[in-house]
Design an enzyme around this catalytic site. Sequence first.
Site, PDB file in Angstrom:
ATOM      1  N   GLU A  85     -85.537  29.960  69.696  1.00  0.00           N
ATOM      2  CA  GLU A  85     -85.293  30.066  68.542  1.00  0.00           C
ATOM      3  C   GLU A  85     -85.448  31.395  68.050  1.00  0.00           C
ATOM      4  O   GLU A  85     -86.364  32.143  68.545  1.00  0.00           O
ATOM      5  CB  GLU A  85     -86.560  29.162  67.688  1.00  0.00           C
ATOM      6  CG  GLU A  85     -86.189  27.703  67.904  1.00  0.00           C
ATOM      7  CD  GLU A  85     -87.236  26.971  66.875  1.00  0.00           C
ATOM      8  OE1 GLU A  85     -87.545  25.630  67.145  1.00  0.00           O
ATOM      9  OE2 GLU A  85     -88.016  27.463  66.077  1.00  0.00           O
ATOM     10  N   CYS A  98     -87.152  37.689  64.176  1.00  0.00           N
ATOM     11  CA  CYS A  98     -88.156  37.041  64.852  1.00  0.00           C
ATOM     12  C   CYS A  98     -87.997  36.512  66.060  1.00  0.00           C
ATOM     13  O   CYS A  98     -86.830  35.559  66.010  1.00  0.00           O
ATOM     14  CB  CYS A  98     -88.891  36.133  63.656  1.00  0.00           C
ATOM     15  SG  CYS A  98     -90.109  35.219  64.503  1.00  0.00           S
ATOM     16  N   CYS A 105     -95.105  27.042  74.888  1.00  0.00           N
ATOM     17  CA  CYS A 105     -96.269  27.850  74.954  1.00  0.00           C
ATOM     18  C   CYS A 105     -97.266  26.975  75.381  1.00  0.00           C
ATOM     19  O   CYS A 105     -97.586  25.815  75.137  1.00  0.00           O
ATOM     20  CB  CYS A 105     -96.698  28.430  73.497  1.00  0.00           C
ATOM     21  SG  CYS A 105     -98.095  29.488  73.541  1.00  0.00           S
ATOM     22  N   CYS A 109    -102.387  25.539  70.421  1.00  0.00           N
ATOM     23  CA  CYS A 109    -102.663  25.914  69.109  1.00  0.00           C
ATOM     24  C   CYS A 109    -102.363  24.392  68.330  1.00  0.00           C
ATOM     25  O   CYS A 109    -101.176  24.183  68.423  1.00  0.00           O
ATOM     26  CB  CYS A 109    -102.311  27.155  68.367  1.00  0.00           C
ATOM     27  SG  CYS A 109    -102.614  28.511  69.348  1.00  0.00           S
ATOM     28  N   CYS A 112     -99.508  24.212  65.688  1.00  0.00           N
ATOM     29  CA  CYS A 112     -98.239  25.105  65.990  1.00  0.00           C
ATOM     30  C   CYS A 112     -97.112  24.112  66.486  1.00  0.00           C
ATOM     31  O   CYS A 112     -97.472  23.400  67.771  1.00  0.00           O
ATOM     32  CB  CYS A 112     -98.536  25.951  66.783  1.00  0.00           C
ATOM     33  SG  CYS A 112     -96.936  26.888  67.547  1.00  0.00           S
ATOM     34  N   GLY A 160     -93.699  30.982  71.837  1.00  0.00           N
ATOM     35  CA  GLY A 160     -94.490  31.732  72.934  1.00  0.00           C
ATOM     36  C   GLY A 160     -95.332  32.791  72.651  1.00  0.00           C
ATOM     37  O   GLY A 160     -95.568  33.287  71.523  1.00  0.00           O
ATOM     38  N   SER A 190     -97.046  39.979  68.420  1.00  0.00           N
ATOM     39  CA  SER A 190     -97.940  38.939  67.881  1.00  0.00           C
ATOM     40  C   SER A 190     -98.670  38.350  68.971  1.00  0.00           C
ATOM     41  O   SER A 190     -97.812  37.725  69.728  1.00  0.00           O
ATOM     42  CB  SER A 190     -97.322  37.923  66.841  1.00  0.00           C
ATOM     43  OG  SER A 190     -98.221  37.236  66.362  1.00  0.00           O
ATOM     44  N   LEU A 214    -105.682  35.319  64.086  1.00  0.00           N
ATOM     45  CA  LEU A 214    -107.318  34.696  64.353  1.00  0.00           C
ATOM     46  C   LEU A 214    -107.494  33.415  63.805  1.00  0.00           C
ATOM     47  O   LEU A 214    -107.990  32.736  64.555  1.00  0.00           O
ATOM     48  CB  LEU A 214    -108.140  35.630  63.152  1.00  0.00           C
ATOM     49  CG  LEU A 214    -109.256  36.624  63.964  1.00  0.00           C
ATOM     50  CD1 LEU A 214    -109.111  36.907  65.410  1.00  0.00           C
ATOM     51  CD2 LEU A 214    -109.635  37.616  63.009  1.00  0.00           C
ATOM     52  N   ASN A 289     -97.483  25.651  57.778  1.00  0.00           N
ATOM     53  CA  ASN A 289     -96.210  24.682  57.653  1.00  0.00           C
ATOM     54  C   ASN A 289     -96.548  23.422  58.482  1.00  0.00           C
ATOM     55  O   ASN A 289     -96.519  23.593  59.477  1.00  0.00           O
ATOM     56  CB  ASN A 289     -94.757  25.565  58.437  1.00  0.00           C
ATOM     57  CG  ASN A 289     -93.783  25.962  57.428  1.00  0.00           C
ATOM     58  OD1 ASN A 289     -93.325  25.406  56.751  1.00  0.00           O
ATOM     59  ND2 ASN A 289     -93.798  27.325  57.549  1.00  0.00           N
ATOM     60  N   CYS A 332     -92.129  28.634  63.217  1.00  0.00           N
ATOM     61  CA  CYS A 332     -92.297  28.337  64.694  1.00  0.00           C
ATOM     62  C   CYS A 332     -91.972  27.067  65.414  1.00  0.00           C
ATOM     63  O   CYS A 332     -92.637  25.987  65.254  1.00  0.00           O
ATOM     64  CB  CYS A 332     -93.621  28.873  65.029  1.00  0.00           C
ATOM     65  SG  CYS A 332     -94.217  29.227  66.609  1.00  0.00           S
TER      66      CYS A 332
HETATM   67  N1  SAH Z   1     -98.172  33.074  70.010  1.00  0.00           N
HETATM   68  C1  SAH Z   1     -98.298  34.343  69.233  1.00  0.00           C
HETATM   69  C2  SAH Z   1     -96.991  34.423  68.511  1.00  0.00           C
HETATM   70  C3  SAH Z   1     -95.975  33.453  68.143  1.00  0.00           C
HETATM   71  S1  SAH Z   1     -96.694  32.352  66.856  1.00  0.00           S
HETATM   72  C4  SAH Z   1     -99.360  34.053  68.271  1.00  0.00           C
HETATM   73  O1  SAH Z   1     -99.632  32.998  68.402  1.00  0.00           O
HETATM   74  O2  SAH Z   1     -99.620  34.966  67.572  1.00  0.00           O
HETATM   75  C5  SAH Z   1     -96.455  33.426  65.478  1.00  0.00           C
HETATM   76  C6  SAH Z   1     -97.353  33.181  64.337  1.00  0.00           C
HETATM   77  O3  SAH Z   1     -96.731  32.069  63.803  1.00  0.00           O
HETATM   78  C7  SAH Z   1     -98.844  33.187  64.657  1.00  0.00           C
HETATM   79  O4  SAH Z   1     -99.577  34.068  63.652  1.00  0.00           O
HETATM   80  C8  SAH Z   1     -99.189  31.626  64.352  1.00  0.00           C
HETATM   81  O5  SAH Z   1    -100.412  31.340  63.988  1.00  0.00           O
HETATM   82  C9  SAH Z   1     -98.140  31.200  63.458  1.00  0.00           C
HETATM   83  N2  SAH Z   1     -97.774  29.857  63.049  1.00  0.00           N
HETATM   84  C10 SAH Z   1     -97.653  28.843  64.219  1.00  0.00           C
HETATM   85  N3  SAH Z   1     -97.563  27.732  63.832  1.00  0.00           N
HETATM   86  C11 SAH Z   1     -97.700  27.694  62.336  1.00  0.00           C
HETATM   87  C12 SAH Z   1     -97.181  26.752  61.334  1.00  0.00           C
HETATM   88  N4  SAH Z   1     -97.229  25.541  61.593  1.00  0.00           N
HETATM   89  N5  SAH Z   1     -97.459  27.428  60.159  1.00  0.00           N
HETATM   90  C13 SAH Z   1     -97.870  28.824  59.679  1.00  0.00           C
HETATM   91  N6  SAH Z   1     -97.772  29.575  60.847  1.00  0.00           N
HETATM   92  C14 SAH Z   1     -97.508  29.101  62.029  1.00  0.00           C
HETATM   93 FE1  SF4 Z   2     -98.366  29.629  71.180  1.00  0.00          FE
HETATM   94 FE2  SF4 Z   2     -98.749  31.186  69.232  1.00  0.00          FE
HETATM   95 FE3  SF4 Z   2     -97.921  28.814  68.749  1.00  0.00          FE
HETATM   96 FE4  SF4 Z   2    -100.540  29.339  69.479  1.00  0.00          FE
HETATM   97  S1  SF4 Z   2     -99.447  29.685  67.650  1.00  0.00           S
HETATM   98  S2  SF4 Z   2     -99.225  27.438  70.430  1.00  0.00           S
HETATM   99  S3  SF4 Z   2    -100.167  31.064  70.718  1.00  0.00           S
HETATM  100  S4  SF4 Z   2     -96.569  30.315  70.077  1.00  0.00           S
END
Ligand code: SAH
Ligand code: SF4
Length: 349
Positions: A85, A98, A105, A109, A112, A160, A190, A214, A289, A332
């Site tokens: 994406e 982006c 990944c 998390c 995500c 990722g 990031s 964080l 989201n 994401c």
């Molecule tokens: N893996 C890296 C970069 C990709 S994620 C990271 O985690 O930083 C990019 C950003 O999108 C991160 O800050 C992540 O916390 C955020 N993110 C992921 N899922 C999300 C969601 N469902 N709603 C809002 N932000 C989200």
């Molecule tokens: Fe991977 Fe970033 Fe999503 Fe965490 S927030 S699962 S590190 S893409």
Amino acid sequence: MLYLTEPDRLGDLLEDQPAYRATQLREWLYEHPVLSTQAMTNLPESLRNLLAEDLWPFTVDVAQSADAGETVKWLLRCHDGAPIETVLMGYRSRTTICISSQVGCAMGCTFCATGQFGFDRHLDAGEITAQVAYANAVMSEYPLPHSPPRVSNVVFMGMGEPLANYGNTIESIRRMIEEMGISARGITVSTVGFVPGMRRLIEEPWPVNLAVSLHSTIPSERSKLVPINDRYPIDEVVEAAGEYYLRKGRRVSLEWTLIAGENDSDEEAIGLARIARQIHAHVNVISVNPTPLSNDEPPDRDAIRRFVGTLRREGANVTIRDTRGKEIDAACGQLRMRSEPHRDGSLRP
Ligand code: SAH
Ligand code: SF4
């Protein structure tokens, strides 16, 4: 595969051609990307035809636009079927992309969509760079309504964990800076807090921006949201982020995905502000989201106001990030999760 070939080796693909062809091709790929080799007007037609199939390392499964045409999202399909994406966001004075660094990944998390899918494979440096080149190629024919028709800013916030795919991420950054002319200051990596990668990035020559996701300052809570916290605990992450600031002179940003009842308490806001002050970081707050595989909900407006108010009172610099492209699932991993790809390969946004 043109973008999958190192720029220095492009000449190898052009066996019986004069040496300057490699330079011409390099310019078309990185300096003035075009959607089709047919637009590479200074190459002979036979060569354009020969290279036609190999131009992009992906086809376009889905292209959607939102925000009055200023946001475009692509679901791209690599030649092995892997989906990636990419989201392009136009603003008056900059055009930000982006990009994804991996297919899926491994960090897991919980909130995500990408993490919920698990890990598939790393993207090659060419597949990462080609996302930027593709957006530039599209904009050369279909510019966004009110934004510069060229990518000026790149954020590694798609699918990722870029620092877990270190070599390819760094080579793509090198190509963006040295081949495409994008400023290092316009590039943001990031990371979820992948400490070894953060430490390596400190040693690289380019002053790219670092964003650290964080999400919680309480170790046991953070481990629930961000399981990699067990391996690279928050204290080590903050220490590496502080060192990044000191060595690079670039202010780190702390990303905080706000989830109702999870990480929106006063205690979290106070802890976050303390870290931000300590390492001179900027805080970006974004409401979660919702994703199909979790029950996480964004806090209501009052709870967001309260959290951000506490942060500010405690001396943190805070921005509430706008969520572009909500109606097209631009967060994401979400387009991949919901779409039924039509696979028509069309290039038009
Ligand atoms: N893996 C890296 C970069 C990709 S994620 C990271 O985690 O930083 C990019 C950003 O999108 C991160 O800050 C992540 O916390 C955020 N993110 C992921 N899922 C999300 C969601 N469902 N709603 C809002 N932000 C989200
Ligand atoms: Fe991977 Fe970033 Fe999503 Fe965490 S927030 S699962 S590190 S893409």
